[in-house]
Design a protein around this motif. Structure first.
Motif, mmCIF file in Angstrom:
data_model
loop_
_atom_site.group_PDB
_atom_site.id
_atom_site.type_symbol
_atom_site.label_atom_id
_atom_site.label_comp_id
_atom_site.label_asym_id
_atom_site.label_seq_id
_atom_site.Cartn_x
_atom_site.Cartn_y
_atom_site.Cartn_z
ATOM 1 N N TYR A 62 0.851 -1.186 0.000
ATOM 2 C CA TYR A 62 0.000 0.000 0.000
ATOM 3 C C TYR A 62 0.886 1.236 0.000
ATOM 4 C CZ TYR A 62 -4.217 2.738 0.617
ATOM 5 O OH TYR A 62 -5.262 3.607 0.413
ATOM 6 N N HIS A 66 -0.657 7.615 -0.058
ATOM 7 C CA HIS A 66 -2.118 7.670 0.046
ATOM 8 C C HIS A 66 -2.586 8.119 1.437
ATOM 9 C CE1 HIS A 66 -2.385 6.128 -3.874
ATOM 10 N NE2 HIS A 66 -2.638 4.855 -3.631
ATOM 11 N N THR A 96 2.738 3.949 -7.244
ATOM 12 C CA THR A 96 1.294 4.014 -7.055
ATOM 13 C C THR A 96 0.601 3.213 -8.146
ATOM 14 O OG1 THR A 96 0.905 5.964 -8.434
ATOM 15 C CG2 THR A 96 1.516 6.364 -6.122
ATOM 16 N N THR A 141 -12.113 5.491 -4.796
ATOM 17 C CA THR A 141 -10.981 6.378 -5.062
ATOM 18 C C THR A 141 -9.904 5.725 -5.917
ATOM 19 O OG1 THR A 141 -9.858 5.681 -3.039
ATOM 20 C CG2 THR A 141 -11.292 7.627 -2.891
ATOM 21 N N ARG A 143 -7.552 4.143 -4.585
ATOM 22 C CA ARG A 143 -6.386 4.054 -3.698
ATOM 23 C C ARG A 143 -6.455 2.714 -2.961
ATOM 24 N NH1 ARG A 143 -7.802 9.847 -2.428
ATOM 25 N NH2 ARG A 143 -8.618 9.154 -0.413
#
Length: 228
Positions: A62, A66, A96, A141, A143
């Motif tokens: 991750y 973010h 990302t 989103t 994300r």
């Protein structure tokens, strides 16, 4: 792509906040090298192996960048104070969903890993953050983070860097996959491309195959809201 050195995290199974449901979503930083095998890092646990863990979800990544927009949108929350809030094993800056593609191969320590799929958020994030629609927010989103399969087991230490060694399908960024599955959901051309994308985890390819066959989008509410 030159990401920052990794923060490395693992977690044990424990009851999910406010429930008796076991979960391994809470990850904390480790300060020693760990062995990485086909099913993930030593000392890392997943409670529901039907939908978490396994060879196609061996490592969860991750992006740390973010966290800032989440704090801007949600305010100060305990789960946003440090990496590990989203159940990730690896946190970096510099990679990302817009720059990483399915099939990308990285050397990490003495291991070799390959991007296998994006993350499909589930209702446990709602409990983790105490935000009733957190899973939907993550999905909406884009994300989401992503998963790796392990091509070569090895040892990984905090501070190691992900070194990109090959790009199998560079046009198929994780952002493009997310857009096709969750935004432009019945774009038949994109779905045909996803269905034929051999390097993508079978579970994701099957979504495209079913939509092409049925001409409809699946119901996400059980996964996102925890409702049968």
């Amino acid at each position: 792509m030159t990401p920052s050195p990794i923060t490395l995290m693992t977690g044990r199974i424990a009851p999910l906040s406010g429930t008796e449901t076991p979960s391994g979503i809470i990850k904390t930083c480790v300060d020693r090298p760990l062995k990485l095998g086909p099913n993930g890092f030593e000392s890392d646990e997943q409670a529901d192996l039907r939908v978490h863990g396994g060879p196609e979800k061996a490592v969860h990544h991750y992006p740390h960048e973010h966290y800032a927009p989440w704090r801007s949108e949600l305010g100060t929350l305990p789960a946003l104070e440090a990496p590990g809030g989203f159940g990730e094993n690896i946190s970096t800056e510099g990679l990302t969903e817009t720059t990483v593609a399915v099939g990308d191969i990285f050397r990490l320590g003495s291991a070799v890993v390959q991007v296998s799929q994006g993350r499909q958020p589930c209702w446990k994030l709602n409990r983790r953050f105490d935000v009733p629609d957190m899973a939907r927010r993550v999905q909406d989103t884009g994300r989401t983070g992503w998963y790796y399969r392990v091509l070569q087991p090895g040892t990984v230490a905090p501070g190691d860097k992900l070194e990109l060694t090959d790009r199998v399908a560079p046009d198929w960024t994780l952002h493009r996959l997310w857009h096709a599955l969750y935004v432009d959901r019945m774009n038949l051309s994109e779905l045909e491309g996803i269905a034929a994308l051999d390097v993508l985890a079978d579970g994701w390819r099957k979504y495209a195959v079913r939509r092409l066959a049925n001409r409809r989008v699946e119901d996400w509410s059980p996964r996102l809201d925890g409702k049968a």
